[in-house]
Every structure is written in C-alpha cells, then in structure tokens.
Write a protein that holds these residues in place. Structure first.
Motif, PDB file in Angstrom:
ATOM      1  N   LEU A   1       3.136  24.165  -4.656  1.00 32.23           N
ATOM      2  CA  LEU A   1       4.018  23.306  -5.441  1.00 32.23           C
ATOM      3  C   LEU A   1       5.103  24.170  -6.072  1.00 32.23           C
ATOM      4  CD1 LEU A   1       1.384  21.064  -7.290  1.00 32.23           C
ATOM      5  CD2 LEU A   1       2.638  20.553  -5.200  1.00 32.23           C
ATOM      6  N   PRO A   2       6.364  23.984  -5.652  1.00 31.23           N
ATOM      7  CA  PRO A   2       7.440  24.825  -6.175  1.00 31.23           C
ATOM      8  C   PRO A   2       7.728  24.545  -7.650  1.00 31.23           C
ATOM      9  CG  PRO A   2       8.332  23.097  -4.789  1.00 31.23           C
ATOM     10  CD  PRO A   2       6.850  23.027  -4.674  1.00 31.23           C
ATOM     11  N   PHE A   3       7.505  23.315  -8.099  1.00 36.46           N
ATOM     12  CA  PHE A   3       7.666  22.935  -9.502  1.00 36.46           C
ATOM     13  C   PHE A   3       6.665  21.815  -9.773  1.00 36.46           C
ATOM     14  CE2 PHE A   3      10.705  20.725  -6.861  1.00 36.46           C
ATOM     15  CZ  PHE A   3      10.676  19.401  -7.281  1.00 36.46           C
ATOM     16  N   THR A   4       6.162  21.770 -10.957  1.00 34.90           N
ATOM     17  CA  THR A   4       5.084  20.839 -11.310  1.00 34.90           C
ATOM     18  C   THR A   4       5.436  19.386 -11.019  1.00 34.90           C
ATOM     19  OG1 THR A   4       4.460  22.346 -13.083  1.00 34.90           O
ATOM     20  CG2 THR A   4       3.566  20.128 -13.203  1.00 34.90           C
ATOM     21  N   GLU A   5       6.670  19.019 -11.288  1.00 33.72           N
ATOM     22  CA  GLU A   5       7.077  17.620 -11.174  1.00 33.72           C
ATOM     23  C   GLU A   5       7.074  17.100  -9.741  1.00 33.72           C
ATOM     24  OE1 GLU A   5       8.759  20.017 -12.736  1.00 33.72           O
ATOM     25  OE2 GLU A   5       8.594  19.456 -14.851  1.00 33.72           O
ATOM     26  N   VAL A   6       6.935  17.968  -8.742  1.00 38.22           N
ATOM     27  CA  VAL A   6       6.861  17.523  -7.346  1.00 38.22           C
ATOM     28  C   VAL A   6       5.637  16.635  -7.141  1.00 38.22           C
ATOM     29  CG1 VAL A   6       5.531  19.394  -6.288  1.00 38.22           C
ATOM     30  CG2 VAL A   6       7.342  18.292  -4.990  1.00 38.22           C
ATOM     31  N   ILE A   7       4.692  16.717  -8.063  1.00 37.59           N
ATOM     32  CA  ILE A   7       3.528  15.821  -8.021  1.00 37.59           C
ATOM     33  C   ILE A   7       3.990  14.366  -8.034  1.00 37.59           C
ATOM     34  CG2 ILE A   7       1.481  15.066  -9.314  1.00 37.59           C
ATOM     35  CD1 ILE A   7       1.243  18.048 -10.243  1.00 37.59           C
ATOM     36  N   GLY A   8       5.105  14.090  -8.694  1.00 32.33           N
ATOM     37  CA  GLY A   8       5.648  12.728  -8.719  1.00 32.33           C
ATOM     38  C   GLY A   8       5.965  12.211  -7.328  1.00 32.33           C
ATOM     39  N   ILE A   9       6.482  13.063  -6.470  1.00 29.42           N
ATOM     40  CA  ILE A   9       6.792  12.656  -5.093  1.00 29.42           C
ATOM     41  C   ILE A   9       5.494  12.362  -4.348  1.00 29.42           C
ATOM     42  CG2 ILE A   9       7.779  13.415  -2.887  1.00 29.42           C
ATOM     43  CD1 ILE A   9       9.783  15.101  -4.581  1.00 29.42           C
ATOM     44  N   ILE A  10       4.480  13.185  -4.575  1.00 26.23           N
ATOM     45  CA  ILE A  10       3.189  12.987  -3.919  1.00 26.23           C
ATOM     46  C   ILE A  10       2.550  11.675  -4.377  1.00 26.23           C
ATOM     47  CG2 ILE A  10       0.858  13.941  -3.683  1.00 26.23           C
ATOM     48  CD1 ILE A  10       2.262  16.755  -4.067  1.00 26.23           C
ATOM     49  N   VAL A  11       2.562  11.440  -5.684  1.00 25.27           N
ATOM     50  CA  VAL A  11       1.994  10.200  -6.231  1.00 25.27           C
ATOM     51  C   VAL A  11       2.747   8.992  -5.682  1.00 25.27           C
ATOM     52  CG1 VAL A  11       1.675   8.857  -8.357  1.00 25.27           C
ATOM     53  CG2 VAL A  11       1.050  11.279  -8.305  1.00 25.27           C
ATOM     54  N   HIS A  12       4.066   9.101  -5.614  1.00 22.44           N
ATOM     55  CA  HIS A  12       4.890   8.006  -5.093  1.00 22.44           C
ATOM     56  C   HIS A  12       4.491   7.675  -3.650  1.00 22.44           C
ATOM     57  CE1 HIS A  12       8.564   5.516  -5.082  1.00 22.44           C
ATOM     58  NE2 HIS A  12       8.719   5.907  -3.828  1.00 22.44           N
ATOM     59  N   GLY A  13       4.276   8.707  -2.855  1.00 22.96           N
ATOM     60  CA  GLY A  13       3.901   8.495  -1.459  1.00 22.96           C
ATOM     61  C   GLY A  13       2.529   7.860  -1.312  1.00 22.96           C
ATOM     62  N   ILE A  14       1.551   8.357  -2.055  1.00 21.89           N
ATOM     63  CA  ILE A  14       0.191   7.811  -1.971  1.00 21.89           C
ATOM     64  C   ILE A  14       0.152   6.381  -2.498  1.00 21.89           C
ATOM     65  CG2 ILE A  14      -2.160   8.028  -2.898  1.00 21.89           C
ATOM     66  CD1 ILE A  14      -1.676  11.117  -2.820  1.00 21.89           C
ATOM     67  N   ASN A  15       0.772   6.180  -3.646  1.00 23.14           N
ATOM     68  CA  ASN A  15       0.812   4.851  -4.267  1.00 23.14           C
ATOM     69  C   ASN A  15       1.475   3.828  -3.352  1.00 23.14           C
ATOM     70  OD1 ASN A  15      -0.231   3.960  -6.672  1.00 23.14           O
ATOM     71  ND2 ASN A  15       1.665   4.138  -7.801  1.00 23.14           N
ATOM     72  N   GLY A  16       2.610   4.203  -2.798  1.00 22.83           N
ATOM     73  CA  GLY A  16       3.374   3.274  -1.971  1.00 22.83           C
ATOM     74  C   GLY A  16       2.779   3.040  -0.597  1.00 22.83           C
ATOM     75  N   THR A  17       2.065   4.018  -0.084  1.00 19.79           N
ATOM     76  CA  THR A  17       1.487   3.886   1.253  1.00 19.79           C
ATOM     77  C   THR A  17       0.124   3.210   1.241  1.00 19.79           C
ATOM     78  OG1 THR A  17       2.653   5.903   1.915  1.00 19.79           O
ATOM     79  CG2 THR A  17       0.865   5.173   3.331  1.00 19.79           C
ATOM     80  N   PHE A  18      -0.662   3.464   0.212  1.00 19.12           N
ATOM     81  CA  PHE A  18      -2.037   2.964   0.208  1.00 19.12           C
ATOM     82  C   PHE A  18      -2.353   2.005  -0.943  1.00 19.12           C
ATOM     83  CE2 PHE A  18      -2.178   7.237   2.147  1.00 19.12           C
ATOM     84  CZ  PHE A  18      -2.557   6.858   3.427  1.00 19.12           C
ATOM     85  N   VAL A  19      -2.065   2.405  -2.171  1.00 21.57           N
ATOM     86  CA  VAL A  19      -2.540   1.667  -3.349  1.00 21.57           C
ATOM     87  C   VAL A  19      -1.879   0.294  -3.471  1.00 21.57           C
ATOM     88  CG1 VAL A  19      -2.771   1.706  -5.863  1.00 21.57           C
ATOM     89  CG2 VAL A  19      -3.110   3.814  -4.551  1.00 21.57           C
ATOM     90  N   ILE A  20      -0.561   0.256  -3.502  1.00 22.82           N
ATOM     91  CA  ILE A  20       0.127  -1.029  -3.703  1.00 22.82           C
ATOM     92  C   ILE A  20      -0.112  -1.983  -2.531  1.00 22.82           C
ATOM     93  CG2 ILE A  20       2.350  -2.163  -4.099  1.00 22.82           C
ATOM     94  CD1 ILE A  20       3.191   0.344  -5.673  1.00 22.82           C
ATOM     95  N   PRO A  21      -0.031  -1.536  -1.285  1.00 22.81           N
ATOM     96  CA  PRO A  21      -0.363  -2.472  -0.200  1.00 22.81           C
ATOM     97  C   PRO A  21      -1.783  -3.016  -0.283  1.00 22.81           C
ATOM     98  CG  PRO A  21       0.848  -0.612   0.680  1.00 22.81           C
ATOM     99  CD  PRO A  21       0.516  -0.282  -0.749  1.00 22.81           C
ATOM    100  N   ALA A  22      -2.750  -2.186  -0.676  1.00 24.44           N
ATOM    101  CA  ALA A  22      -4.134  -2.660  -0.814  1.00 24.44           C
ATOM    102  C   ALA A  22      -4.236  -3.702  -1.923  1.00 24.44           C
ATOM    103  CB  ALA A  22      -5.071  -1.490  -1.092  1.00 24.44           C
ATOM    104  N   LEU A  23      -3.546  -3.459  -3.038  1.00 24.92           N
ATOM    105  CA  LEU A  23      -3.553  -4.424  -4.138  1.00 24.92           C
ATOM    106  C   LEU A  23      -2.892  -5.744  -3.729  1.00 24.92           C
ATOM    107  CD1 LEU A  23      -2.612  -2.034  -7.067  1.00 24.92           C
ATOM    108  CD2 LEU A  23      -4.785  -3.257  -6.812  1.00 24.92           C
ATOM    109  N   ALA A  24      -1.778  -5.652  -3.009  1.00 27.56           N
ATOM    110  CA  ALA A  24      -1.079  -6.863  -2.568  1.00 27.56           C
ATOM    111  C   ALA A  24      -1.934  -7.655  -1.580  1.00 27.56           C
ATOM    112  CB  ALA A  24       0.270  -6.501  -1.947  1.00 27.56           C
ATOM    113  N   LEU A  25      -2.634  -6.955  -0.703  1.00 24.26           N
ATOM    114  CA  LEU A  25      -3.533  -7.638   0.231  1.00 24.26           C
ATOM    115  C   LEU A  25      -4.699  -8.288  -0.517  1.00 24.26           C
ATOM    116  CD1 LEU A  25      -4.259  -8.366   3.119  1.00 24.26           C
ATOM    117  CD2 LEU A  25      -5.413  -6.143   3.308  1.00 24.26           C
ATOM    118  N   ALA A  26      -5.258  -7.588  -1.488  1.00 24.41           N
ATOM    119  CA  ALA A  26      -6.344  -8.154  -2.301  1.00 24.41           C
ATOM    120  C   ALA A  26      -5.858  -9.392  -3.047  1.00 24.41           C
ATOM    121  CB  ALA A  26      -6.870  -7.112  -3.283  1.00 24.41           C
ATOM    122  N   LEU A  27      -4.627  -9.348  -3.546  1.00 27.04           N
ATOM    123  CA  LEU A  27      -4.041 -10.511  -4.232  1.00 27.04           C
ATOM    124  C   LEU A  27      -3.977 -11.703  -3.286  1.00 27.04           C
ATOM    125  CD1 LEU A  27      -2.564 -11.711  -6.741  1.00 27.04           C
ATOM    126  CD2 LEU A  27      -0.446 -10.854  -5.715  1.00 27.04           C
TER     127      LEU A  27
END
Length: 157
Positions: free
Chosen positions: A50-76
C-alpha cells in the motif's frame, strides 16, 4: 418482512453513501501522497504494497460495489416477494437494476473515464431510490386490500 425490506433498502442507501466517502478519502490521500513526491502509475496499481494508507478506500469501494451492494439489492428483491406491500417488488427491482447498471458503468469507466461522471450520477439515483424504497413502506398499502381497509396514516409535520 416489512421491517426486513425497509432495513435492507436503508442499508443499500447507506452503502452507497459509504462508497462515496471511501472514494473521496482515497482520492484526497492520493493527492497528499503525490504532493509529497509520490508517483501513481501502473506499477503502484500492480503492487501488493500500500503506497499510502488511504488506498484502502479504493479497495473497499471495489469490494463493496462488486459484492456487498449487489448482494443486498438481490436480498431486497427476494424479501420484496414476501412483504405483501403494493409496489414492493417494483421498487426492489428498480434498486437492483440501478445496482447492476452502477457496476457496469463502473467497469466501463476503466475504458472510458468519462463514464465516471455517469457512475456518480447513477449513484445519486440509486441512493435516492433506495431511500424512497425504504421510506414508502410506512404508508404503502398491503397487496390485495382496498383503500377502505387501510388504516389512516398519521400526518407528518
């Protein structure tokens, strides 16, 4: 099931807000890192460090957008079939449709950066629709009832 439906809709909206927050955090961190002499290029994208700590935000954005939100929308959408509320399925389907579109527009942005503008606009639409979907459950009539059978909603000041 009405409560589960409402909670899922609100969680989708909250997750969209989190998506915006983590991306702005990451971009702000990138700006600070570059100002201090850091260089952001392909080698950084391919590096496991990790070149800078805040790059975690990009990782979280990718995981959230690829897996978490679609799973929640499907569950809804699945829960919407059991809520027995008029329009529940329709609004859950719209949330899922906007979620799928959001993912596709996000991936399109890797080829056409201007798609990022549409990605942001669709995120606003998804946020608003998810909020509306959760909020409308309060006053939405149950499926198969007539207006005379519905309780009178208290006025909100």
């Amino acid at each position: 099931m009405r409560t589960a439906y409402k909670v899922l809709a609100y969680i989708v909206a909250a997750e969209v807000a989190i998506q915006a927050m983590v991306m702005v955090w990451a971009i702000a961190g990138l700006g600070v890192w570059v100002d201090k002499g850091g260089v952001f290029d392909k080698s950084i994208m391919e590096s496991e460090a990790l070149p800078f700590t805040e790059v975690i935000g990009i990782i979280v954005h990718g995981i959230n957008g690829t897996f978490v939100i679609p799973a929640l929308a499907l569950a809804l959408l699945i829960v919407s079939f059991f809520t027995k509320v008029r329009g529940a399925i329709k609004w859950a389907a719209i949330v899922l449709l906007l979620t799928v579109a959001q993912g596709q527009i996000g991936f399109l942005g890797h080829e056409f950066p201007l798609a990022g503008a549409l990605h942001g606009l669709n995120a606003l639409a998804l946020f608003g629709v998810a909020l509306y979907t959760g909020r409308r459950i309060r006053s939405a009539p149950r499926r198969g009832t007539t207006p005379a059978e519905e309780p009178v909603a208290a006025s909100v000041s």
